[in-house]
Design an enzyme around this catalytic site. Structure first.
Site, short mmCIF file in Angstrom:
data_model
loop_
_atom_site.label_atom_id
_atom_site.label_comp_id
_atom_site.label_asym_id
_atom_site.label_seq_id
_atom_site.Cartn_x
_atom_site.Cartn_y
_atom_site.Cartn_z
N HIS A 106 0.89 -1.18 0.00
CA HIS A 106 0.00 0.00 0.00
C HIS A 106 0.92 1.22 0.00
O HIS A 106 2.01 1.19 0.60
CB HIS A 106 -0.83 0.11 1.27
CG HIS A 106 -1.74 -1.04 1.58
ND1 HIS A 106 -1.31 -2.18 2.20
CD2 HIS A 106 -3.08 -1.18 1.41
CE1 HIS A 106 -2.33 -2.99 2.39
NE2 HIS A 106 -3.42 -2.42 1.91
N ASP A 152 2.19 2.01 3.44
CA ASP A 152 3.12 1.07 4.09
C ASP A 152 4.55 1.48 3.81
O ASP A 152 5.42 1.37 4.67
CB ASP A 152 3.07 -0.37 3.52
CG ASP A 152 1.70 -0.95 3.40
OD1 ASP A 152 0.86 -0.60 4.23
OD2 ASP A 152 1.49 -1.77 2.48
C1 XUL Z 1 -7.44 -6.69 4.46
C2 XUL Z 1 -6.60 -7.12 3.33
C3 XUL Z 1 -5.77 -6.05 2.72
C4 XUL Z 1 -5.70 -6.12 1.24
C5 XUL Z 1 -4.98 -4.97 0.60
O1 XUL Z 1 -8.14 -7.73 5.06
O2 XUL Z 1 -6.58 -8.26 2.96
O3 XUL Z 1 -4.50 -6.09 3.27
O4 XUL Z 1 -5.10 -7.29 0.80
O5 XUL Z 1 -5.53 -3.75 0.94
#
Ligand code: XUL
Ligand code: CO
Length: 439
Positions: A100, A103
């Protein structure tokens, strides 16, 4: 300087090895069904759990010991962390990673500052990708942690927050493009609701559809050719997430004319929370051309929340790999470990034990699934079970044009349907176990 000086590049040593830091089943170059295990599995490490997760839970603070962190939320610390991350990716022989925006780089006091921070860390990510050959499986935008997203991002009641989310996705797409990301993921974050009394669901869904079209249009504008993916999840953090399961996501994509642009990123524990088996989600998506990628993890049978554990069950990985192979593989997707070590597993070495074990479990699952397929053991049974559709009235119905009047005429003449045959569920479960027994 190495962050993991005692860990070598994890070698493949074969099934008889007792070395906890060796692969027993994952032999990257070995070919299965004419393709290397590396290319089947396309393993990916997630940045958020592995490098940003500290083990905090609702009852306690972070426990993880991460000696490479300087304790600040600075760009320099983020850049140093990125270098450490690539050492881990390389030592695990993982060809991909995923992140993300928030992150990898700290959120600034304004959008402009956040964008600058992201660019500064992306410089290091780009250098490290070039140095190591590790590639970006997907990028995404975190639109759920910051309090501004309390009511959602694309489905918020606050139009300004929608605008902020749009700006954030624009930047995340640019960075994903710059880093050669092969996909871009939307997990719904807070796209859903807690109470229908305060929610205009139709309006929120329309906004979500419009938001996705804006992303598709912008990708076209900047030349991003990666695959868009939606990641279903039925609950957490909201009570009703709009992207609840594969079927709901595909329905949303059809309703908003987005089927040509999106596939699904299916996560094992999200399937569990939705009351489905992961193989159901894979087969459902695959049947409609929507299988894109998987987030590989598992839940705990005794805990009803999203525990994001590393999957080690060969039975589970066999099921997952069987249905992935059935649908022709993951394409530009991968097996992405959206999983975290337990709070009690606080040492850096635990990150290796976790990934090595789960990579091996998937490699073993791939081997077993391919063996079942080589013998046509399940598919042969299934096609025989449906053989009444290959000729006679079945073939005519499938060809189309048969009416209820035709069916009545057929049955009046015949008197009654042919006898049923056993579904043999237990025999098939035993058969799968026999393949699990094999080496
Ligand atoms: C949340 C989840 C996230 C997604 C990316 O449950 O799985 O980490 O994979 O936003
Ligand atoms: Co996920």
């Amino acid at each position: 300087m190495s962050a993991f000086p005692d860990v070598p590049v994890i070698p493949y040593e074969g099934p008889d090895s007792d070395n906890p830091l060796a692969f027993r089943w994952y032999n990257p170059d070995e070919e299965i069904e004419g393709k290397s295990m590396r290319d089947h599995l396309r393993f990916s490490i997630v940045y958020w759990h592995t490098f940003r997760g500290g083990g905090a839970d609702p009852f306690g603070v972070a426990t993880a010991v991460r000696p490479w962190e300087d304790g600040t939320d600075s760009v320099e610390n983020a850049q140093q962390r990125a270098r450490v991350a690539f050492e881990l990716f390389e030592k695990l022989q993982a060809p991909y990673y995923a992140f993300h925006d928030r992150d990898v780089a700290p959120e600034g006091a304004s959008l402009a500052e956040s964008n600058r921070n992201l660019d500064a860390v992306a410089d290091v990510l780009e250098q490290e990708q070039q140095r190591s050959g590790v590639k970006l499986l997907w990028g995404t935008a975190n639109m759920f942690t910051n309090p501004r997203f309390m009511h959602g991002a694309a489905t918020t009641c606050n139009a300004d927050v929608f605008a902020f989310a749009g700006a954030q996705v624009k930047k995340a797409l640019e960075v994903t493009l710059r880093l050669g990301g092969e996909n871009y993921v939307f997990w719904g974050g807070r796209e859903g609701y807690q109470s229908l009394y305060n929610t205009d669901m139709k309006r929120e869904m329309d906004h979500l559809g419009a938001f996705m079209h804006m992303a598709v249009d912008y990708a076209k504008e900047i030349g991003f050719k990666g695959q868009f993916l939606i990641e279903p999840k039925p609950k957490e953090p909201t009570k009703h997430q709009y992207d609840s399961d594969a079927a709901a996501c595909l329905n949303f994509l059809r309703a908003y004319d987005l089927m040509d642009h999106f596939k699904l990123n299916l996560e094992t524990n999200h399937a569990t929370l939705a009351g489905h088996e992961m193989m159901h989600e894979i087969d459902y998506a695959g049947a409609q051309g929507g299988l894109g990628s998987i987030d590989a993890n598992t839940g705990d049978p005794l805990l009803g929340w999203d525990t994001d554990q590393f999957g080690t069950s060969y039975y589970l990985t066999t099921q997952i790999m069987y249905y992935i192979l059935k649908h022709g593989g993951l394409g530009s997707g991968g097996v992405n470990f959206d999983a975290k070590v337990r709070r009690e597993s606080f040492e850096p070495i635990d990150l290796f034990h976790a990934h090595v074990g789960s990579m091996d479990a998937f490699a073993k699952g791939l081997r077993i699934a391919a063996a079942i397929r080589a013998d046509n053991a399940i598919e042969g049974f299934v096609s025989n079970r449906y053989s009444s559709w290959d000729e006679g009235i079945g073939a005519k119905i499938e060809a189309g044009g048969v009416t209820l009047t035709d069916l009545e005429a057929y049955m009046l003449e015949k008197g009654d349907a042919d006898a049923n045959q056993s579904g043999r569920q237990e025999m098939l479960e035993n058969l799968v176990n026999r393949y699990l027994d094999r080496r």
